[in-house]
Design a protein around this motif. Structure first.
Motif, PDB file in Angstrom:
ATOM      1  N   SER A 108       0.821  -1.228   0.000  1.00  0.00           N
ATOM      2  CA  SER A 108       0.000   0.000   0.000  1.00  0.00           C
ATOM      3  C   SER A 108       0.847   1.265   0.000  1.00  0.00           C
ATOM      4  O   SER A 108       0.334   2.352   0.221  1.00  0.00           O
ATOM      5  CB  SER A 108      -0.971   0.013   1.175  1.00  0.00           C
ATOM      6  OG  SER A 108      -1.914  -1.033   1.047  1.00  0.00           O
ATOM      7  N   ALA A 109       2.148   1.128  -0.254  1.00  0.00           N
ATOM      8  CA  ALA A 109       3.016   2.303  -0.349  1.00  0.00           C
ATOM      9  C   ALA A 109       2.662   3.142  -1.573  1.00  0.00           C
ATOM     10  O   ALA A 109       2.971   4.325  -1.620  1.00  0.00           O
ATOM     11  CB  ALA A 109       4.485   1.877  -0.414  1.00  0.00           C
ATOM     12  N   ILE A 110       1.967   2.549  -2.528  1.00  0.00           N
ATOM     13  CA  ILE A 110       1.552   3.289  -3.709  1.00  0.00           C
ATOM     14  C   ILE A 110       0.609   4.428  -3.332  1.00  0.00           C
ATOM     15  O   ILE A 110       0.553   5.457  -4.008  1.00  0.00           O
ATOM     16  CB  ILE A 110       0.917   2.345  -4.768  1.00  0.00           C
ATOM     17  CG1 ILE A 110       0.812   3.028  -6.121  1.00  0.00           C
ATOM     18  CG2 ILE A 110      -0.428   1.834  -4.314  1.00  0.00           C
ATOM     19  CD1 ILE A 110       2.122   3.266  -6.805  1.00  0.00           C
ATOM     20  N   LEU A 111      -0.137   4.256  -2.241  1.00  0.00           N
ATOM     21  CA  LEU A 111      -1.042   5.316  -1.778  1.00  0.00           C
ATOM     22  C   LEU A 111      -0.240   6.538  -1.339  1.00  0.00           C
ATOM     23  O   LEU A 111      -0.639   7.679  -1.598  1.00  0.00           O
ATOM     24  CB  LEU A 111      -1.921   4.807  -0.644  1.00  0.00           C
ATOM     25  CG  LEU A 111      -2.851   3.644  -1.029  1.00  0.00           C
ATOM     26  CD1 LEU A 111      -3.556   3.100   0.203  1.00  0.00           C
ATOM     27  CD2 LEU A 111      -3.831   4.071  -2.090  1.00  0.00           C
ATOM     28  N   LEU A 112       0.904   6.309  -0.688  1.00  0.00           N
ATOM     29  CA  LEU A 112       1.780   7.414  -0.296  1.00  0.00           C
ATOM     30  C   LEU A 112       2.349   8.096  -1.530  1.00  0.00           C
ATOM     31  O   LEU A 112       2.371   9.323  -1.614  1.00  0.00           O
ATOM     32  CB  LEU A 112       2.916   6.908   0.603  1.00  0.00           C
ATOM     33  CG  LEU A 112       3.972   7.930   0.993  1.00  0.00           C
ATOM     34  CD1 LEU A 112       3.344   9.045   1.834  1.00  0.00           C
ATOM     35  CD2 LEU A 112       5.106   7.265   1.742  1.00  0.00           C
ATOM     36  N   VAL A 113       2.771   7.306  -2.505  1.00  0.00           N
ATOM     37  CA  VAL A 113       3.302   7.861  -3.750  1.00  0.00           C
ATOM     38  C   VAL A 113       2.221   8.694  -4.441  1.00  0.00           C
ATOM     39  O   VAL A 113       2.492   9.797  -4.931  1.00  0.00           O
ATOM     40  CB  VAL A 113       3.815   6.743  -4.684  1.00  0.00           C
ATOM     41  CG1 VAL A 113       4.189   7.287  -6.049  1.00  0.00           C
ATOM     42  CG2 VAL A 113       4.994   6.021  -4.054  1.00  0.00           C
ATOM     43  N   ALA A 114       0.997   8.186  -4.458  1.00  0.00           N
ATOM     44  CA  ALA A 114      -0.107   8.913  -5.100  1.00  0.00           C
ATOM     45  C   ALA A 114      -0.369  10.251  -4.419  1.00  0.00           C
ATOM     46  O   ALA A 114      -0.721  11.230  -5.072  1.00  0.00           O
ATOM     47  CB  ALA A 114      -1.374   8.062  -5.084  1.00  0.00           C
ATOM     48  N   ARG A 115      -0.187  10.307  -3.105  1.00  0.00           N
ATOM     49  CA  ARG A 115      -0.387  11.572  -2.389  1.00  0.00           C
ATOM     50  C   ARG A 115       0.763  12.546  -2.626  1.00  0.00           C
ATOM     51  O   ARG A 115       0.554  13.754  -2.652  1.00  0.00           O
ATOM     52  CB  ARG A 115      -0.537  11.319  -0.886  1.00  0.00           C
ATOM     53  CG  ARG A 115      -1.921  10.889  -0.486  1.00  0.00           C
ATOM     54  CD  ARG A 115      -2.100  10.981   1.013  1.00  0.00           C
ATOM     55  NE  ARG A 115      -1.192  10.098   1.726  1.00  0.00           N
ATOM     56  CZ  ARG A 115      -1.519   8.902   2.214  1.00  0.00           C
ATOM     57  NH1 ARG A 115      -2.744   8.472   2.091  1.00  0.00           N
ATOM     58  NH2 ARG A 115      -0.634   8.153   2.832  1.00  0.00           N
ATOM     59  N   LEU A 116       1.980  12.030  -2.793  1.00  0.00           N
ATOM     60  CA  LEU A 116       3.159  12.884  -2.924  1.00  0.00           C
ATOM     61  C   LEU A 116       3.375  13.427  -4.331  1.00  0.00           C
ATOM     62  O   LEU A 116       3.929  14.504  -4.505  1.00  0.00           O
ATOM     63  CB  LEU A 116       4.418  12.131  -2.473  1.00  0.00           C
ATOM     64  CG  LEU A 116       4.486  11.773  -0.989  1.00  0.00           C
ATOM     65  CD1 LEU A 116       5.724  10.932  -0.711  1.00  0.00           C
ATOM     66  CD2 LEU A 116       4.468  13.017  -0.121  1.00  0.00           C
ATOM     67  N   VAL A 117       2.965  12.672  -5.343  1.00  0.00           N
ATOM     68  CA  VAL A 117       3.200  13.082  -6.726  1.00  0.00           C
ATOM     69  C   VAL A 117       1.984  13.879  -7.212  1.00  0.00           C
ATOM     70  O   VAL A 117       0.874  13.368  -7.242  1.00  0.00           O
ATOM     71  CB  VAL A 117       3.430  11.858  -7.636  1.00  0.00           C
ATOM     72  CG1 VAL A 117       3.605  12.288  -9.079  1.00  0.00           C
ATOM     73  CG2 VAL A 117       4.632  11.065  -7.163  1.00  0.00           C
ATOM     74  N   PRO A 118       2.197  15.134  -7.604  1.00  0.00           N
ATOM     75  CA  PRO A 118       1.079  15.959  -8.070  1.00  0.00           C
ATOM     76  C   PRO A 118       0.437  15.396  -9.339  1.00  0.00           C
ATOM     77  O   PRO A 118       1.105  14.781 -10.176  1.00  0.00           O
ATOM     78  CB  PRO A 118       1.723  17.321  -8.365  1.00  0.00           C
ATOM     79  CG  PRO A 118       3.051  17.290  -7.706  1.00  0.00           C
ATOM     80  CD  PRO A 118       3.461  15.860  -7.587  1.00  0.00           C
ATOM     81  N   ASP A 119      -0.861  15.624  -9.493  1.00  0.00           N
ATOM     82  CA  ASP A 119      -1.584  15.157 -10.679  1.00  0.00           C
ATOM     83  C   ASP A 119      -0.973  15.706 -11.968  1.00  0.00           C
ATOM     84  O   ASP A 119      -0.972  15.024 -12.995  1.00  0.00           O
ATOM     85  CB  ASP A 119      -3.055  15.562 -10.607  1.00  0.00           C
ATOM     86  CG  ASP A 119      -3.865  14.676  -9.675  1.00  0.00           C
ATOM     87  OD1 ASP A 119      -3.382  13.579  -9.338  1.00  0.00           O
ATOM     88  OD2 ASP A 119      -4.974  15.080  -9.298  1.00  0.00           O
ATOM     89  N   ALA A 120      -0.456  16.929 -11.927  1.00  0.00           N
ATOM     90  CA  ALA A 120       0.136  17.530 -13.126  1.00  0.00           C
ATOM     91  C   ALA A 120       1.337  16.712 -13.613  1.00  0.00           C
ATOM     92  O   ALA A 120       1.552  16.570 -14.825  1.00  0.00           O
ATOM     93  CB  ALA A 120       0.558  18.963 -12.843  1.00  0.00           C
ATOM     94  N   VAL A 121       2.099  16.152 -12.706  1.00  0.00           N
ATOM     95  CA  VAL A 121       3.250  15.319 -13.084  1.00  0.00           C
ATOM     96  C   VAL A 121       2.762  14.032 -13.734  1.00  0.00           C
ATOM     97  O   VAL A 121       3.283  13.593 -14.763  1.00  0.00           O
ATOM     98  CB  VAL A 121       4.138  15.033 -11.852  1.00  0.00           C
ATOM     99  CG1 VAL A 121       5.207  14.015 -12.185  1.00  0.00           C
ATOM    100  CG2 VAL A 121       4.747  16.306 -11.320  1.00  0.00           C
ATOM    101  N   VAL A 122       1.746  13.419 -13.147  1.00  0.00           N
ATOM    102  CA  VAL A 122       1.188  12.182 -13.697  1.00  0.00           C
ATOM    103  C   VAL A 122       0.640  12.431 -15.097  1.00  0.00           C
ATOM    104  O   VAL A 122       0.920  11.685 -16.031  1.00  0.00           O
ATOM    105  CB  VAL A 122       0.088  11.624 -12.777  1.00  0.00           C
ATOM    106  CG1 VAL A 122      -0.612  10.437 -13.420  1.00  0.00           C
ATOM    107  CG2 VAL A 122       0.665  11.254 -11.422  1.00  0.00           C
ATOM    108  N   ARG A 123      -0.137  13.506 -15.262  1.00  0.00           N
ATOM    109  CA  ARG A 123      -0.726  13.804 -16.572  1.00  0.00           C
ATOM    110  C   ARG A 123       0.358  14.137 -17.593  1.00  0.00           C
ATOM    111  O   ARG A 123       0.248  13.752 -18.760  1.00  0.00           O
ATOM    112  CB  ARG A 123      -1.711  14.985 -16.476  1.00  0.00           C
ATOM    113  CG  ARG A 123      -2.877  14.745 -15.555  1.00  0.00           C
ATOM    114  CD  ARG A 123      -3.774  13.624 -16.044  1.00  0.00           C
ATOM    115  NE  ARG A 123      -4.841  13.411 -15.096  1.00  0.00           N
ATOM    116  CZ  ARG A 123      -4.941  12.329 -14.308  1.00  0.00           C
ATOM    117  NH1 ARG A 123      -4.041  11.367 -14.387  1.00  0.00           N
ATOM    118  NH2 ARG A 123      -5.942  12.197 -13.486  1.00  0.00           N
ATOM    119  N   GLY A 124       1.409  14.817 -17.185  1.00  0.00           N
ATOM    120  CA  GLY A 124       2.511  15.114 -18.089  1.00  0.00           C
ATOM    121  C   GLY A 124       3.217  13.871 -18.559  1.00  0.00           C
ATOM    122  O   GLY A 124       3.564  13.737 -19.737  1.00  0.00           O
TER     123      GLY A 124
END
Length: 130
Positions: A108-124
């Motif tokens: 479940s560490a992916i949940l921490l990663v999801a909180r730390l990485v901004p949506d703009a980075v993911v979309r980029g």
């Protein structure tokens, strides 16, 4: 708290639409050229790579009722072509990436990663990698 959950095997039976089938083929526009380039560079054999990619995509779709991200594999293919990696190096990179994704998901560490990485980075990244 959002959690990934594995739903019952083959949950989509009876709900597979033409829209879902066409969406499942959308990644071929980047996958096929990268696969052929990597095959030409000697990094993979194309027939087994196509077979196993298809088999695991179908299995993953039926198991989780959702498409699986393959952006890391596109990056591995691009590096493999540019650097002339051997098939063993490409396979090891894929296994290490898979192990990391499995570890992040299972712990479940992916949940921490999801909180730390901004949506703009993911979309980029999604835009840049296809």
């Amino acid at each position: 708290q959002a959690r990934l959950r594995m739903v019952s095997l083959f949950p989509s039976r009876g709900r597979l639409s033409l829209r879902e089938v066409s969406g499942s083929l959308g990644d071929l526009g980047t996958f096929i050229p990268l696969l052929l380039g990597l095959a030409r560079a000697g990094g993979v054999e194309p027939v087994p790579a196509l077979f196993w990619a298809g088999a695991f995509n179908v299995l993953g779709g039926l198991t989780w009722d959702a498409p699986m991200c393959v952006q890391p594999m596109k990056t591995i293919a691009a590096v493999g072509i540019a650097e002339g990696l051997s098939s063993q190096q490409v396979a090891l990179a894929g296994m290490m990436t898979s192990a990391m994704v499995l570890l992040l998901g299972a712990s479940s560490a992916i949940l921490l990663v999801a909180r730390l990485v901004p949506d703009a980075v993911v979309r980029g990244m999604q835009l840049g990698l296809g």
